[in-house]
Design a protein around this motif. Structure first.
Motif: not given
Length: 376
Positions: A351-356, A116-118, A183-187, A287-288
């Protein structure tokens, strides 16, 4: 009398014709604006140098697909993704993004994992095979080749922890039974408290389902979905006084306390549910760009883009990571500093990260899951 009726009909016809012409003109205008926004997003992502030249066609296709995604009203989570089939993004009829599972054969002995997450868990900027859930499937199979895993990506753009809790409860009510929940949250918990985020991110999503939610009459639906109605709303927003993006002013200590309380209570709720339904749960504090120590020049641009947001995140994360209740929870895991030693571009925005970056996150989650399986 007849002349008056005739004149009235002519006026009505001309008015209708003008409205049709205006609708068409606004349609072209909004499509051009949408295309320009999409092009700007692509340029910004490519400027991060997180992708090679051979990935440029994919990035263009991804955001072409991403801007075609539509949503429908959901009484429990407010909205959910509608089914979609594209070159870079695929959504099944249940509203879940496609996960490339290494184990395709369904057996009773497999481990069922819900993520779960955004939008980061959903996989913004990543192809289906390179989202966190897909990479997690690959890494789990590499680490435990004799075990079987099946992962479902429940990530939805702009979702908060409260919506994810509701989504989990709905899945359980339907008889679904996970072994592990992530769950992956915070941002989003922070940004949902700012009016600009609501206007720029949540409002477009809301517009795509609002008319359907409020009425099942085709005529009313057509009016609410028209370009003229959209233009009127945009004009109204322009005329309204809009607060400047001073996040640390708008999101004050009182609102931060509210965010922390809500996040903590959601963890309490899902912990209680996991005990009742007997599944393991992992709550990751994401992380962000505001938590990364060694930022690149591009990441520094993203860091300084929104005035005061860095102060908000530093204060929030400091309080969350020292909260006595969360610290006593075995399920709360702070990975906000997991990119600290990386000198590469990880973030494609704040906030969004690369495939790496997805690969690093999935490695952390895979190790935790394997440890929990061995421990049991």
């Amino acid at each position: 009398m007849r002349k008056k009726i005739k004149d009235f009909i002519i006026i009505i016809f001309i008015s209708f014709l003008l409205l049709v012409i205006l609708e068409v003109i606004l349609g072209f205008f909004f499509e051009n604006r949408k295309f320009q926004h999409q092009s700007n997003k692509i340029d910004r992502v490519l400027a991060s140098n997180s992708y090679s030249e051979k990935d440029i066609p994919f990035i263009k296709q991804f955001y072409n697909d991403y801007h075609k995604l539509t949503y429908e009203w959901d009484p429990f989570t407010e909205y959910k993704l509608k089914s979609y089939k594209g070159s870079a993004i695929n959504i099944n009829p249940q509203g879940n993004r496609k996960t490339i599972n290494e184990d395709t054969i369904i057996t009773d002995s497999r481990y069922t994992i819900y993520c779960f997450g955004g939008s980061t868990m959903f996989g913004e900027g990543a192809r289906d095979i390179m989202t966190i859930p897909s990479l997690l499937s690959k890494k789990l199979k590499e680490k435990e080749p004799t075990k079987k895993f099946h992962i479902t990506n429940y990530g939805v753009p702009a979702y908060s922890r409260s919506q994810e809790t509701a989504l989990l409860i709905e899945a359980l009510k339907k008889g679904k039974k996970p072994d592990i929940v992530v769950f992956y949250d915070g941002f989003n918990e922070v940004l949902l408290k700012h009016p600009n985020y609501l206007k720029n991110v949540r409002e477009p999503i809301k517009q795509s389902y609002d008319a359907i939610k409020k009425s099942n009459k085709q005529f009313i639906l057509a009016l609410k979905s028209s370009n003229i109605n959209t233009g009127i709303k945009k004009l109204q927003n322009k005329l309204k006084h809009v607060e400047k993006e001073k996040y640390d002013v708008i999101i004050n200590d009182s609102i931060l306390d509210e965010i922390i309380k809500g996040y903590r209570n959601n963890i309490k709720i899902t912990d209680a549910i996991s005990n009742q339904y007997r599944f393991n749960i992992f709550n990751y504090l994401q992380p962000s760009v505001y938590t990364k120590k060694l930022r690149t020049e591009y990441e520094n641009l993203q860091y300084n883009k929104h005035e005061g947001l860095d102060k908000v995140f530093h204060k929030l994360y400091q309080q969350l990571t020292t909260d006595s209740i969360l610290q006593n929870s075995n399920n709360f895991i702070d990975i906000s500093n997991c990119f600290d030693t990386s000198k590469e571009n990880i973030f494609i925005d704040n906030c969004h990260i690369s495939e790496y970056g997805n690969s690093i996150i999935s490695e952390i989650i895979a190790n935790d899951i394997i440890e929990s399986i061995i421990g049991n």
